[in-house]
Design a protein around this motif. Sequence first.
Motif, PDB file in Angstrom:
ATOM      1  N   TRP A 145       0.862  -1.183   0.000  1.00  0.00           N
ATOM      2  CA  TRP A 145       0.000   0.000   0.000  1.00  0.00           C
ATOM      3  C   TRP A 145       0.898   1.232   0.000  1.00  0.00           C
TER       4      TRP A 145
ATOM      5  N   GLN B  93      -5.540   7.767   2.350  1.00  0.00           N
ATOM      6  CA  GLN B  93      -6.424   7.591   1.189  1.00  0.00           C
ATOM      7  C   GLN B  93      -7.878   7.452   1.646  1.00  0.00           C
TER       8      GLN B  93
ATOM      9  N   LEU C 157      -1.568   4.481   6.194  1.00  0.00           N
ATOM     10  CA  LEU C 157      -0.484   3.490   6.179  1.00  0.00           C
ATOM     11  C   LEU C 157       0.255   3.526   7.514  1.00  0.00           C
TER      12      LEU C 157
ATOM     13  N   ARG D 153       4.871  -0.826   6.003  1.00  0.00           N
ATOM     14  CA  ARG D 153       4.822  -1.533   4.716  1.00  0.00           C
ATOM     15  C   ARG D 153       6.040  -2.436   4.596  1.00  0.00           C
TER      16      ARG D 153
ATOM     17  N   SER E 297       1.098  -5.036   4.013  1.00  0.00           N
ATOM     18  CA  SER E 297       1.016  -3.674   4.548  1.00  0.00           C
ATOM     19  C   SER E 297       0.099  -3.671   5.769  1.00  0.00           C
TER      20      SER E 297
ATOM     21  N   LEU F  91      -2.305  -1.423   7.997  1.00  0.00           N
ATOM     22  CA  LEU F  91      -3.096  -0.213   7.784  1.00  0.00           C
ATOM     23  C   LEU F  91      -3.983   0.082   8.993  1.00  0.00           C
TER      24      LEU F  91
ATOM     25  N   LEU G  53     -11.201  -2.534   0.858  1.00  0.00           N
ATOM     26  CA  LEU G  53      -9.793  -2.808   0.585  1.00  0.00           C
ATOM     27  C   LEU G  53      -9.633  -3.849  -0.524  1.00  0.00           C
TER      28      LEU G  53
ATOM     29  N   GLN H   3      -9.768  -2.391  -3.893  1.00  0.00           N
ATOM     30  CA  GLN H   3      -8.565  -1.664  -4.301  1.00  0.00           C
ATOM     31  C   GLN H   3      -7.426  -2.615  -4.655  1.00  0.00           C
TER      32      GLN H   3
ATOM     33  N   PHE I 189      -6.345  -5.061  -2.463  1.00  0.00           N
ATOM     34  CA  PHE I 189      -5.589  -5.369  -1.246  1.00  0.00           C
ATOM     35  C   PHE I 189      -6.460  -6.183  -0.286  1.00  0.00           C
TER      36      PHE I 189
END
Length: 328
Positions: free
Chosen positions: A190, A195, A228, A231, A236, A238, A254, A257, A259
Motif C-alpha cells: 500500500w 487515502q 499506512l 509496509r 502492509s 493499515l 480494501l 482496491q 488489497f
Amino acid sequence: MTLGKTHQTESSPTPSVRRVVVGEEDAGQRIDNFLLRECKGVPKSHIYRVLRSGEVRVNSGRIGQTYRLQVGDEVRIPPIRVAQRVEQSVPAPMARHEFQIVFEDESILVIDKPAGLAVHGGSGVSFGVIELLRRQRPEAKFLELAHRLDRETSGLLIIGKRRVALNKIQDDMRAGKLEKRYLTMVAGRWMNPLQHIKAALHKYLTPEGERRVMVDREGKPSHSIVRLVQRWERYSLLEVELKTGRTHQIRVHLQSQGFPLLGDDKYGDFPLNKALEKEGLARMFLHAAILRFQHPLSGELMELTAPLPAQLQNFVASVDASQKRDYG
C-alpha cells in the motif's frame, strides 16, 4: 424513587393479560420493540396486529407502534400465547470465558472481544457475546449491543447497560460523532500515506444463501479513511477509520482496491490464506483498536484502546524479522 419492571396478571385463563410497569432500563424504547422482547417467540406479524387493534394499552390509552415508553408507564399486554423456549446449555469452556473489560460504569460496558466469537446468537450460532454476558450477569436488568463486529474481528465492543445510554451512543454513531479505527494487514504494498475510499456497497445473497457485499454504484454510500502504518515487501499494516458502518465495509473496500485482508475467508486470497496458516496466522487480520466518543451520560470525551491480540502481534513481528533477514 427508581422504578423497576413489575408484572401483574389479571385473573383469567392462561394465557392471560399482563400489566408491565416500565423501569429505567426500558425507557425510550419503542412499544413495538418492547413487545417483541417481552413476547419472545411470538411472530412479528401478530405483535403488530394486536398493536393496530388497540389491544395493547399504555396508561389505559391506545398508542401507535412508534410510541416511546417512559419511566412509570403501565403497559397492558393482551393474552398472547408465547412459544415455549427450550433452554440450551452453554458449552462449559464458553460459559467460563472471562471477557477482557476495557471500561465499565453504571451505563456502559466496553470489552475487547476475541476473534471467533459472534456478538449474538443466530445463523447457526447458539450463543454469542451478549447471550454469554447475560448468563454471567443474571442480576443485570439491561444488556444490549450498541453495535456489531464480525465474528472473526476482534477488539472494542460497546454494550449498553441502560436504555438511555444505548440510545445516545447509537444516535451518535448515526450522526458520525463516534470515531472507530481498526488495524488490518493486507496483501500487497500500500503506497498512499492517507487515502479516502468512497465506494457504495450493496448487500446480496449467494446461491447458497450466504450474505455478501459488493461495490455497486446503486448501493449505500460508504466511506473509509485508510492510513499506512507500516509496509513490507509482501504486506502492509493499515489503520482504517470508518465514517460509515456498512456490513463488511473494510473488507470489501480494501479488496476492491486490490488489497485483500489476510485471513479473510469471504473476500480474501484463499491460496494465500492457506499458506498463512502454516506461518501462524489462522484468523482474519482485523482488529477494532480505537474508540473515541462522548460518554452518553456525562458527556466526557473518552478514548479507549485495545492492543493487537498476541497472534496478530506475533505475525507482525515475524514479517518484520523475515524482511530484515532478507534485506539486511
